[in-house]
Motif scaffolding. Structure first.
Motif, PDB file in Angstrom:
ATOM      1  N   TYR A   1      -6.121   0.032  10.907  1.00  0.00           N
ATOM      2  CA  TYR A   1      -5.155   1.109  10.659  1.00  0.00           C
ATOM      3  C   TYR A   1      -5.707   2.162   9.694  1.00  0.00           C
ATOM      4  CZ  TYR A   1      -0.615   3.318  10.116  1.00  0.00           C
ATOM      5  OH  TYR A   1       0.420   4.223  10.123  1.00  0.00           O
ATOM      6  N   LEU A   2      -6.230   1.725   8.566  1.00  0.00           N
ATOM      7  CA  LEU A   2      -6.678   2.684   7.547  1.00  0.00           C
ATOM      8  C   LEU A   2      -8.044   3.277   7.813  1.00  0.00           C
ATOM      9  CD1 LEU A   2      -5.699   1.203   4.075  1.00  0.00           C
ATOM     10  CD2 LEU A   2      -4.561   2.982   5.367  1.00  0.00           C
ATOM     11  N   PHE A   3      -8.938   2.468   8.348  1.00  0.00           N
ATOM     12  CA  PHE A   3     -10.318   2.904   8.511  1.00  0.00           C
ATOM     13  C   PHE A   3     -10.631   3.336   9.942  1.00  0.00           C
ATOM     14  CE2 PHE A   3     -10.157   0.089   4.893  1.00  0.00           C
ATOM     15  CZ  PHE A   3     -10.967   0.710   3.954  1.00  0.00           C
TER      16      PHE A   3
ATOM     17  N   ASP B   1       2.136   7.522   6.596  1.00  0.00           N
ATOM     18  CA  ASP B   1       1.516   8.476   5.658  1.00  0.00           C
ATOM     19  C   ASP B   1       0.174   7.954   5.134  1.00  0.00           C
ATOM     20  OD1 ASP B   1       3.761  10.084   5.923  1.00  0.00           O
ATOM     21  OD2 ASP B   1       4.688   9.354   4.073  1.00  0.00           O
ATOM     22  N   LEU B   2      -0.037   6.648   5.208  1.00  0.00           N
ATOM     23  CA  LEU B   2      -1.268   6.045   4.673  1.00  0.00           C
ATOM     24  C   LEU B   2      -2.514   6.447   5.453  1.00  0.00           C
ATOM     25  CD1 LEU B   2       0.048   2.432   4.027  1.00  0.00           C
ATOM     26  CD2 LEU B   2      -0.478   4.162   2.298  1.00  0.00           C
ATOM     27  N   LYS B   3      -2.349   6.980   6.624  1.00  0.00           N
ATOM     28  CA  LYS B   3      -3.499   7.338   7.464  1.00  0.00           C
ATOM     29  C   LYS B   3      -4.148   8.658   7.050  1.00  0.00           C
ATOM     30  CE  LYS B   3      -3.830   5.678  11.599  1.00  0.00           C
ATOM     31  NZ  LYS B   3      -3.733   5.430  13.027  1.00  0.00           N
ATOM     32  N   PHE B   4      -3.519   9.408   6.139  1.00  0.00           N
ATOM     33  CA  PHE B   4      -3.962  10.772   5.893  1.00  0.00           C
ATOM     34  C   PHE B   4      -4.184  11.084   4.410  1.00  0.00           C
ATOM     35  CE2 PHE B   4      -1.045  10.599   9.539  1.00  0.00           C
ATOM     36  CZ  PHE B   4      -1.929  10.947  10.545  1.00  0.00           C
ATOM     37  N   GLY B   5      -5.138  11.966   4.167  1.00  0.00           N
ATOM     38  CA  GLY B   5      -5.345  12.591   2.873  1.00  0.00           C
ATOM     39  C   GLY B   5      -5.432  11.673   1.675  1.00  0.00           C
ATOM     40  N   ASP B   6      -4.787  12.091   0.601  1.00  0.00           N
ATOM     41  CA  ASP B   6      -4.841  11.349  -0.656  1.00  0.00           C
ATOM     42  C   ASP B   6      -4.224   9.961  -0.529  1.00  0.00           C
ATOM     43  OD1 ASP B   6      -6.147  13.406  -1.969  1.00  0.00           O
ATOM     44  OD2 ASP B   6      -4.307  14.253  -2.806  1.00  0.00           O
ATOM     45  N   ALA B   7      -3.204   9.826   0.288  1.00  0.00           N
ATOM     46  CA  ALA B   7      -2.581   8.512   0.464  1.00  0.00           C
ATOM     47  C   ALA B   7      -3.575   7.531   1.076  1.00  0.00           C
ATOM     48  CB  ALA B   7      -1.341   8.623   1.349  1.00  0.00           C
TER      49      ALA B   7
ATOM     50  N   ASN C   1       2.559   5.755  -3.190  1.00  0.00           N
ATOM     51  CA  ASN C   1       3.761   6.572  -3.369  1.00  0.00           C
ATOM     52  C   ASN C   1       4.106   7.365  -2.101  1.00  0.00           C
ATOM     53  OD1 ASN C   1       5.955   7.350  -4.919  1.00  0.00           O
ATOM     54  ND2 ASN C   1       4.934   9.201  -5.657  1.00  0.00           N
ATOM     55  N   CYS C   2       4.102   6.643  -0.968  1.00  0.00           N
ATOM     56  CA  CYS C   2       4.419   7.258   0.322  1.00  0.00           C
ATOM     57  C   CYS C   2       5.840   6.913   0.742  1.00  0.00           C
ATOM     58  CB  CYS C   2       3.471   6.725   1.401  1.00  0.00           C
ATOM     59  SG  CYS C   2       1.760   7.172   1.137  1.00  0.00           S
ATOM     60  N   LYS C   3       6.397   7.793   1.539  1.00  0.00           N
ATOM     61  CA  LYS C   3       7.720   7.533   2.093  1.00  0.00           C
ATOM     62  C   LYS C   3       7.616   6.615   3.315  1.00  0.00           C
ATOM     63  CE  LYS C   3      11.966   9.807   3.469  1.00  0.00           C
ATOM     64  NZ  LYS C   3      12.678  11.073   3.593  1.00  0.00           N
ATOM     65  N   TYR C   4       6.566   6.802   4.111  1.00  0.00           N
ATOM     66  CA  TYR C   4       6.377   6.045   5.340  1.00  0.00           C
ATOM     67  C   TYR C   4       4.988   5.407   5.364  1.00  0.00           C
ATOM     68  CZ  TYR C   4      10.233   9.068   6.714  1.00  0.00           C
ATOM     69  OH  TYR C   4      11.418   9.738   6.747  1.00  0.00           O
ATOM     70  N   ILE C   5       4.887   4.273   6.027  1.00  0.00           N
ATOM     71  CA  ILE C   5       3.581   3.615   6.177  1.00  0.00           C
ATOM     72  C   ILE C   5       2.616   4.540   6.919  1.00  0.00           C
ATOM     73  CG2 ILE C   5       2.386   1.718   7.355  1.00  0.00           C
ATOM     74  CD1 ILE C   5       4.820  -0.053   6.570  1.00  0.00           C
TER      75      ILE C   5
ATOM     76  N   MET D   1       0.834  -1.205   0.000  1.00  0.00           N
ATOM     77  CA  MET D   1       0.000   0.000   0.000  1.00  0.00           C
ATOM     78  C   MET D   1       0.867   1.252   0.000  1.00  0.00           C
ATOM     79  SD  MET D   1      -3.266  -0.877   2.448  1.00  0.00           S
ATOM     80  CE  MET D   1      -2.243  -1.008   3.895  1.00  0.00           C
ATOM     81  N   LYS D   2       1.946   1.227   0.767  1.00  0.00           N
ATOM     82  CA  LYS D   2       2.871   2.372   0.813  1.00  0.00           C
ATOM     83  C   LYS D   2       3.414   2.667  -0.581  1.00  0.00           C
ATOM     84  CE  LYS D   2       7.217   2.237   2.018  1.00  0.00           C
ATOM     85  NZ  LYS D   2       8.489   2.054   2.706  1.00  0.00           N
TER      86      LYS D   2
END
Length: 74
Positions: free
Chosen positions: A52-54, A19-25, A13-17, A8-9
């Motif tokens: 984690y995501l939801f 980052d997946l919790k926020f915004g467009d990521a 196109n995230c640098k850190y996992i 998913m990271k």
């Protein structure tokens, strides 16, 4: 079995996992979950990803429940 969080990271196109919790990521990662084959992952991993995501504590009892959740959650 590849690590779903790492996939998913990369997909988002995230640098850190984290980052997946926020915004467009977050939106991109959720979109990916609608398209993956959940049978490739353990129920434990799918429960962790859902929480984690939801931000929604999940206890899937089978793969079908996980698949339905990821395909229908808005």
């Amino acid at each position: 079995m590849d690590d779903l969080f790492e996939k998913m990271k990369q997909y988002a196109n995230c640098k850190y996992i984290s980052d997946l919790k926020f915004g467009d990521a977050n939106k991109t990662a959720k979109k990916m979950l609608k398209e993956i084959d959940v049978t490739e992952y353990s129920l434990s991993t799918l429960n962790d990803v859902a929480e984690y995501l939801f931000e929604n504590k999940q206890t899937f009892h089978n793969i079908q429940q996980a698949s339905i959740f990821f395909k229908t959650y808005k």
